[in-house]
Design a protein around this motif. Structure first.
Motif, PDB file in Angstrom:
ATOM      1  N   ASP A   1       2.795  -9.537 -11.106  1.00 54.91           N
ATOM      2  CA  ASP A   1       3.121  -9.861 -12.088  1.00 54.91           C
ATOM      3  C   ASP A   1       1.376  -9.027 -12.806  1.00 54.91           C
ATOM      4  OD1 ASP A   1       4.765 -12.199 -12.649  1.00 54.91           O
ATOM      5  OD2 ASP A   1       3.130 -13.245 -12.958  1.00 54.91           O
TER       6      ASP A   1
ATOM      7  N   LYS B   1      10.702 -10.938 -13.120  1.00 52.44           N
ATOM      8  CA  LYS B   1       9.958 -10.165 -14.023  1.00 52.44           C
ATOM      9  C   LYS B   1      11.363 -10.349 -15.866  1.00 52.44           C
ATOM     10  CE  LYS B   1       6.996  -7.061 -12.848  1.00 52.44           C
ATOM     11  NZ  LYS B   1       6.017  -7.367 -13.120  1.00 52.44           N
ATOM     12  N   ASP B   2      11.132  -9.420 -16.621  1.00 47.48           N
ATOM     13  CA  ASP B   2      11.469  -9.691 -17.893  1.00 47.48           C
ATOM     14  C   ASP B   2      13.367  -9.494 -17.393  1.00 47.48           C
ATOM     15  OD1 ASP B   2       9.594 -10.551 -19.254  1.00 47.48           O
ATOM     16  OD2 ASP B   2       9.034  -8.949 -20.852  1.00 47.48           O
TER      17      ASP B   2
ATOM     18  N   ASP C   1       9.064  -4.715 -18.182  1.00 40.63           N
ATOM     19  CA  ASP C   1       8.234  -5.549 -19.224  1.00 40.63           C
ATOM     20  C   ASP C   1       9.693  -5.365 -20.266  1.00 40.63           C
ATOM     21  OD1 ASP C   1       6.791  -7.008 -18.501  1.00 40.63           O
ATOM     22  OD2 ASP C   1       5.367  -5.664 -19.585  1.00 40.63           O
ATOM     23  N   HIS C   2      10.418  -6.210 -20.837  1.00 42.28           N
ATOM     24  CA  HIS C   2      11.479  -6.488 -21.902  1.00 42.28           C
ATOM     25  C   HIS C   2      11.573  -4.259 -22.709  1.00 42.28           C
ATOM     26  CE1 HIS C   2      14.406  -6.431 -24.819  1.00 42.28           C
ATOM     27  NE2 HIS C   2      13.572  -6.049 -25.857  1.00 42.28           N
TER      28      HIS C   2
ATOM     29  N   ASP D   1       3.458  -2.842 -12.922  1.00 45.51           N
ATOM     30  CA  ASP D   1       3.932  -2.932 -13.876  1.00 45.51           C
ATOM     31  C   ASP D   1       5.968  -2.350 -14.106  1.00 45.51           C
ATOM     32  OD1 ASP D   1       1.783  -3.118 -16.090  1.00 45.51           O
ATOM     33  OD2 ASP D   1       1.080  -1.637 -14.346  1.00 45.51           O
TER      34      ASP D   1
END
Ligand SMILES: Cc1ncc(COP(=O)(O)O)c(C=O)c1O
Length: 451
Positions: free
Chosen positions: A251, A119-120, A274-275, A254
């Motif tokens: 992916d 993940k980011d 996510d970032h 979330d």
């Protein structure tokens, strides 16, 4: 009477707020009776801990009631990493990550976890409990709706409370009901943000969440999906990457949260995603900003455990082999182990009295497990929650089964001939050579360590 004494002051009686406390400890109540009979299974001190064995009450027991899945709490390499971190950074951080409590070790661990989970970005919290509470509180507010499985861990429930969001609980794993709730919410409140929150592996049943269907529902109804992988990371999925990876869906999920208090032999927790989402959580989660950061030894412990997890994949294979062996063993003895799919194996006992006495008798036979009673399980379905480590020896496993066999017969939980309720062969007839069961390599059930 000395000068200054106020003779008018009434003697303070116990505030009525505490009435419930006094009632709880009433001498005729269940709590007192269980304690008096030395059957109380909680807060029992461990005097020494070697991983699969420990000293309790001055005698050695086999530990079958921890979450030490990789068996690394007693590993000399892990202990050394913790000691080195204390030598370099001291014993505590004395502040939150936000202010003075960020170490280069924390940043290294966040990078490592984001990379490991694919993940980011990752953010650390000081416990797994705070992670789930903090993530939910940060992301969901008054105008949002949370959909939460009824069997979710208490920290998710707590997160939903502090978030002030509208929380709608669906029956455990009942995705038809979840879909109805999502549909209605989308029609009635199209502008509300939606979050589906669920354990990735349920802590009492050892069951894996229905991730593919959850992903589909989340996509269809514009909901974010959050999995609490406290009992999944370092346990299931390829290389121990958890429940989403088990189904090849990392992916599509979330937010994934995890804890360091189980397979990572430490204390703390993390969320990946996510970032933007993780950066937001970093700045908005109360539990992250207003509480001191993970101590150095805990952080270094996790980094070392990650090294070992990646370098020694055979640990996960062994853990899965052991889980299958024990599930088969209990079933062959005639016990009900629900539909456990992981190293958490619940053994159903029945009523409360039998549960406490059963637990105590197991302890007297040298085996420690966790006694689970309502509300954690339905009434009449009390259980011995057993769980396993990659480091349990075959001999220890057979001793656990032997103790259950003996105590199960004694209490009538299994038939008088012990193992008559299923196919009747003694678990010792099973050998832990890995070839006996066909799903250790992940091909059959899709969620083994090597899958
Ligand atoms: C599913 C689940 N989530 C979160 C937690 C909390 O983790 P921690 O003990 O690290 O606070 C637990 C702990 O039992 C758990 O079982």
């Amino acid at each position: 009477m000395s000068p200054g004494d106020d003779t008018e002051t009434a003697t303070k009686s116990a505030p009525s707020l505490f009435n419930k406390c006094h009632k709880f400890f009433d001498k005729s109540g269940d709590y007192a009776k269980t304690k008096d009979a030395d059957l109380y299974p909680y807060f029992r001190p461990i005097e020494r801990n070697e991983g699969t064995s420990a000293i309790m009450n001055g005698r050695e027991i086999i530990m079958a009631g921890s979450n030490n899945y990789l068996g690394l709490t007693a590993d000399p390499r892990v202990k050394e990493a913790a000691r080195d971190a204390v030598a370099k950074y001291g014993t505590g951080c004395t502040g939150s990550r936000f202010l003075n409590g960020t170490l280069d070790l924390h940043l290294r661990l966040e990078e490592r976890l984001a990379d490991f989970m694919g993940k980011d970005e990752a953010v650390l919290f000081s416990t797994g409990y705070m992670t789930n509470e903090g993530v939910i509180q940060a992301l969901a507010g008054r105008n949002d709706i949370i959909f939460s499985d009824k069997d979710n861990h208490a920290c998710i429930v707590q997160g939903t409370r502090v978030s002030m969001a509208d929380t709608q609980r669906y029956r455990h794993n009942d995705l038809d009901q979840l879909e109805k709730l999502l549909k209605r919410a989308s029609e009635d409140r199209p502008d509300a943000g939606k979050l589906i929150a669920t354990d990735g592996v349920f802590s009492m049943s050892g069951k894996i969440a229905r991730v593919p269907e959850l992903v589909e529902l989340a996509n269809r109804y514009d909901a974010a999906l959050m999995l609490d992988d406290a009992h999944a990371i370092g346990v299931i999925g390829p290389g121990g990457r958890g429940s989403a990876s088990t189904f090849g869906l990392k992916d599509d999920v979330d937010i994934i949260t995890g804890t360091f208090s189980k397979s990572f032999s430490s204390l703390g927790g993390f969320a990946v995603g996510d970032h933007d989402v993780i950066e937001f959580i970093r700045h908005e989660a109360s539990a992250h900003i207003f509480s001191a950061s993970m101590p150095p030894a805990n952080t270094a412990t996790v980094l070392k455990c990650l090294d070992i997890l990646e370098e020694e994949p055979e640990r996960l294979e062994r853990l899965w082999e052991i889980s299958d062996y024990m599930r088969d063993g209990f079933r062959n003895l005639g016990f009900d182990v629900w539909d456990s799919e992981t190293p958490i194996i619940p053994v159903v006992i029945g009523d409360m009295n039998t549960c406490f006495q059963f637990w105590r008798d197991l302890l007297d036979n040298g085996v420690f497990v966790n006694a689970v009673v309502p509300p954690a399980v339905p009434p009449g379905q009390t259980l011995m929650r057993t769980s396993y480590m990659a480091t349990h020896s075959n001999d220890e496993l057979d001793k656990i089964l032997d103790a259950f066999h003996k105590v199960g017969k004694q209490h009538g939980v299994i038939g008088s001939n012990g193992h008559a309720k299923t196919n009747g062969h003694h678990p010792k007839g099973h050998h832990l050579n890995g070839s006996a069961n066909g799903h250790l390599n992940g091909s059959a059930n899709g969620h083994s360590a090597a899958a």
